[in-house]
Design an enzyme around this catalytic site. Structure first.
Site, PDB file in Angstrom:
ATOM      1  CG  LEU A 126      -1.686   1.317   1.405  1.00 17.29           C
ATOM      2  CD1 LEU A 126      -3.014   1.435   0.364  1.00 17.29           C
ATOM      3  CD2 LEU A 126      -2.515   1.247   2.626  1.00 17.29           C
ATOM      4  CE1 TYR A 127       6.314   5.261   1.536  1.00 16.09           C
ATOM      5  CE2 TYR A 127       7.548   3.443   0.570  1.00 16.09           C
ATOM      6  CZ  TYR A 127       7.495   4.685   0.839  1.00 16.09           C
ATOM      7  OH  TYR A 127       8.327   5.462   0.811  1.00 16.09           O
ATOM      8  CB  ALA A 128       4.451   0.525  -3.589  1.00 17.50           C
ATOM      9  CB  THR A 130       0.194   5.904  -0.832  1.00 15.20           C
ATOM     10  OG1 THR A 130       1.397   5.710  -0.319  1.00 15.20           O
ATOM     11  CG2 THR A 130      -0.734   5.100  -0.060  1.00 15.20           C
ATOM     12  CE  LYS A 131       6.394   8.369  -0.485  1.00 10.86           C
ATOM     13  NZ  LYS A 131       6.370   9.642  -0.170  1.00 10.86           N
TER      14      LYS A 131
END
Length: 315
Positions: A126-128, A130-131
């Site tokens: 999810l981090y990736a 959002t980026k």
């Protein structure tokens, strides 16, 4: 001058953030305590100061934590970024924006080294995601409002004052305490590898991006002509297996690590990262100069002095 904005949240120990704040303030950086999601505050800051550039590094970081607290990633990395762009588009003159994307956007891409032209539509966390969303949002604001925007895809940044949730940091802490560390291996029994990039090299890349950023071309939310839109990899171009990272730390600390090797879980981590930095070298004059052993020596020196110093203070 430089003005800093930080909300000093508790994702990791705020003591470290407060110590950084003191050093920055000694160097003449004025720090405002606040949140990028506070639109009123951002508006006040941009009304009070005619910023020429915004260096947007605020984000909810970390790949695994996204499984526990997904909302914090959407809140900071998407809503916070949109907020910043919304306020910037109305500023007069509009600032140029440089912001931190991530090597994580390459996700499950298996073509190496990773180039800015490669696919970034298969995020592994999810981090990736959002980026990646941030990169698309940047495109939109550049296209509609004429904001000059440069995204920097950082590759595993490490060094003094770094994040305690990163492997090199907690490995150092656990090896010194005699605790067992967990080392992940890929399905083919190879070690997971990272393109570790020393903080000073990243800073040079950030300054290169600031120095070469062209002015935004809009005012009051209206675009006059096309504006600059760029994306760069900032890495070291030499991926190092995590097992090698552990050996270097053992050598520097003069302690044998207790290791538990386990298969890489499906928690958002990828098997390897490897940056192609040709574009950043050409356009920004970016040239990483610190290998992993030299960088880790500097980190360990800082770590020992910072934590022995803070123990003395608290006792």
């Amino acid at each position: 001058g430089v003005l800093g904005l930080d909300n000093f949240n508790h994702y990791y120990d705020p003591t470290l953030k407060r110590a950084r704040q003191k050093i920055l303030e000694k160097a003449g950086v004025f720090i405002v305590e606040g949140d990028i999601n506070d639109k009123g505050l951002l508006q006040q800051l941009l009304d009070a100061v005619l910023f020429t550039h915004v260096m947007h590094l605020a984000a909810q970081a970390g790949v695994r934590y996204a499984m526990q607290n997904p909302g914090s990633y959407v809140h900071s990395n998407i809503a916070g970024f949109v907020n910043l762009l919304e306020v910037s588009k109305l500023a007069n003159p509009q600032p140029a924006i440089i912001w931190a994307s991530s090597s994580s956007v390459y996700g499950l891409n298996s073509k190496v080294p990773f180039s800015e032209k490669d696919r970034t539509d298969q995020p592994a966390s999810l981090y990736a995601a959002t980026k990646k969303a941030g990169e698309e949002i940047a495109h939109t604001y550049n296209h509609i409002y004429g904001l000059s925007i440069t995204g920097l895809r950082f590759f595993t940044v490490y060094g003094p004052w770094g994040r305690p949730d990163m492997a090199y940091f907690f490995f150092t802490k656990d090896i010194m305490k005699g605790k067992t560390i967990t080392v992940y291996e890929s399905p083919d029994k190879g070690s997971v590898a990272r393109d570790f990039t020393y903080i000073d090299d990243i800073v040079k890349g950030c300054l290169g991006a600031l120095d070469t950023a062209k002015k935004s071309t809009g005012s009051g939310g209206k675009k006059r002509e096309p504006a600059q839109l760029r994306i760069f990899n900032l890495g070291n171009t030499s991926p190092v297996p995590v097992s090698r990272l552990v050996s270097i730390l053992e050598k520097i600390l003069k302690v044998k690590a207790k290791k538990k090797v386990v298969p890489l879980p499906r928690n958002g981590d990828v098997e390897f990262t490897h940056a192609n930095i040709t574009l950043a070298m050409t356009e920004l004059g970016y040239k990483p100069a610190t290998d992993l052993e030299a960088g880790l020596k500097k980190f360990v020196r800082w770590y020992l002095s910072f934590y022995s110093g803070s123990k003395k203070k608290s006792s």
